[in-house]
Scaffold this active site. Sequence first.
Site, PDB file in Angstrom:
ATOM      1  CG  HIS A  61      -1.932  -1.607   1.634  1.00 39.75           C
ATOM      2  ND1 HIS A  61      -1.476  -2.069   2.389  1.00 39.75           N
ATOM      3  CD2 HIS A  61      -2.478  -1.954   0.594  1.00 39.75           C
ATOM      4  CE1 HIS A  61      -2.474  -3.284   2.052  1.00 39.75           C
ATOM      5  NE2 HIS A  61      -3.213  -2.923   1.314  1.00 39.75           N
ATOM      6  CB  THR A  78      13.326   2.115 -49.454  1.00 41.93           C
ATOM      7  OG1 THR A  78      13.068   1.142 -50.856  1.00 41.93           O
ATOM      8  CG2 THR A  78      11.991   2.104 -49.003  1.00 41.93           C
ATOM      9  CG  MET A  79      17.801  -0.113 -49.862  1.00 46.04           C
ATOM     10  SD  MET A  79      18.571  -0.647 -49.337  1.00 46.04           S
ATOM     11  CE  MET A  79      19.769  -1.171 -49.617  1.00 46.04           C
TER      12      MET A  79
END
Length: 533
Positions: free
Chosen positions: A233, A513-514
Amino acid sequence: MSSEGRFKKLINSPNNCVYDNLLGITAIHPGLRLINNSSTTGGRVVIRHDFEEYRESGKVTLVSGGGSGHEPFNCGFVGPGMLTAVVPGEVFTSPSSEAILMALSAVGSRSKSGTLIIAANYTGDRLNFGSAVEKAKLEGLNVEMIVVGEDCALQSSDKSAGRRGLCGTVLMFKIAGALAEAGKSLKEIYEIVKHASENSGTIGISLTPCSIPGSDSSFSLGSDEMELGLGVHGEAGVMRLKVMPAQDIVKKMVDHMTNPESASRLNVKKGDSVAVVINNLGGTSQMEMNIVAKETISYLELMGLLVERVYVGTLMSSLEMAGVSITILKLTPLLVNCLDAPTSAYAWPNCYLPAGAKKRFTPEPIKSYSIASEVPKLETKCPKISQKGEAIIRHAVSFSCSALVSCEKQLNCLDREGGDGDCGSTLCKGAQAILDLLEKGLELSYPSQLLLTLGSVVERSMGGTSGAIYSLFFTGAAKAFIDQCTANTWCYAVELGMQAIMKYSGAEPGDRTMVSVVLLSLISAQLTLGVMQ
């Protein structure tokens, strides 16, 4: 936590979060039922759906309960092989005696064997469950109560509050549930569970506090601090420490738990068989849990203990508190059988053992299976290039790899604009590995084998997505040189390499992309060769 932090919870409202939680649990698990008595303060009971048939079966019924906010404790342990019913209170608040009496009436009326209450040692729980027990007995119900307090944090012998009930309580649920299913009497179950609870211990460590819905954190910890021995608690622990490696944390916890000078110690000696629970306090990653489990097993075995069972998971949490607790239970053959007995309770973690194994053990890692060669080799005899060709390739490989190494920081900077900023470092690893191999005498005579070697090198050195991409490229390109080696073959090799990348990555020309860049360069090279020819 910031002033707004307390509102960052996925709830409808702080006032109704416990009720909504119980509705969610019973919707997920239809084997559980919710008894909701609006006329009773906190009058909610979660009970197994077949409780009426079970209470008349001649078997002992089992009841527990306590404050909410510790999920899956208590509701997660209701079901065949464990508890019959639980009484959840509000967050970190004991349920009322009226609600507990309602549960006792539901499972105990017309019961032939009686009911055992298993409660964690907190003042509110002791008082409210105790009051309900006395009322139930006046109504003619056969009820007994065990209070589990296995906390090993407190070193003082002061008994004003006693040891707190922590995750070890769940093990008592499991033991009692197995015994009840086996038809043991109320007296037998009481005595076995009482003895087991007296031979168990728990200690916790927290890296962050928790926060009750609608409230701020009850305490604060620095970014480099952790608290040893706190309660679920948020009650204060026994000491505040600097964050340290998991190995050192586990040693600190176990040493404190077994300290001969501590009044709340767990007495264990070399040769004792034990079960261990690594409990997630709510906000700890599974990776951290597994690491703590490994370190705990290793340290206990170093102490000479026989770790027969290990359970890892979230059993008794403290909302989102980051931290763990370690529970150790001294075992007997009977207790092992109880822990291994089947249960349908949804939150009980299983210990996966090999078929026929009676005890848990730490297996040695399997030695890596090696393939015939670290670098794939083509079966057919491929064309060989001239010494002049070798010199050209050596210069091209050396120049391009050196350029990548020198551009590491620049590439990382560009990658941070749209990625995680490690592209340059990754390419640098691959390029440096190739340069090192070139220095040692990289075979350049056969382009097919050279490309296969480069594919293997970048895969091992770069790893991750980049390693896979370039490995696919070089491996695919190698196929072009099986029969011939001309200027056009190099263009074809690039084409085959890109086809391999597109096949497995899903990238296509135009996706930015590449793939697009390389294919444009390929087209340019092919046009140049056409003009030269």
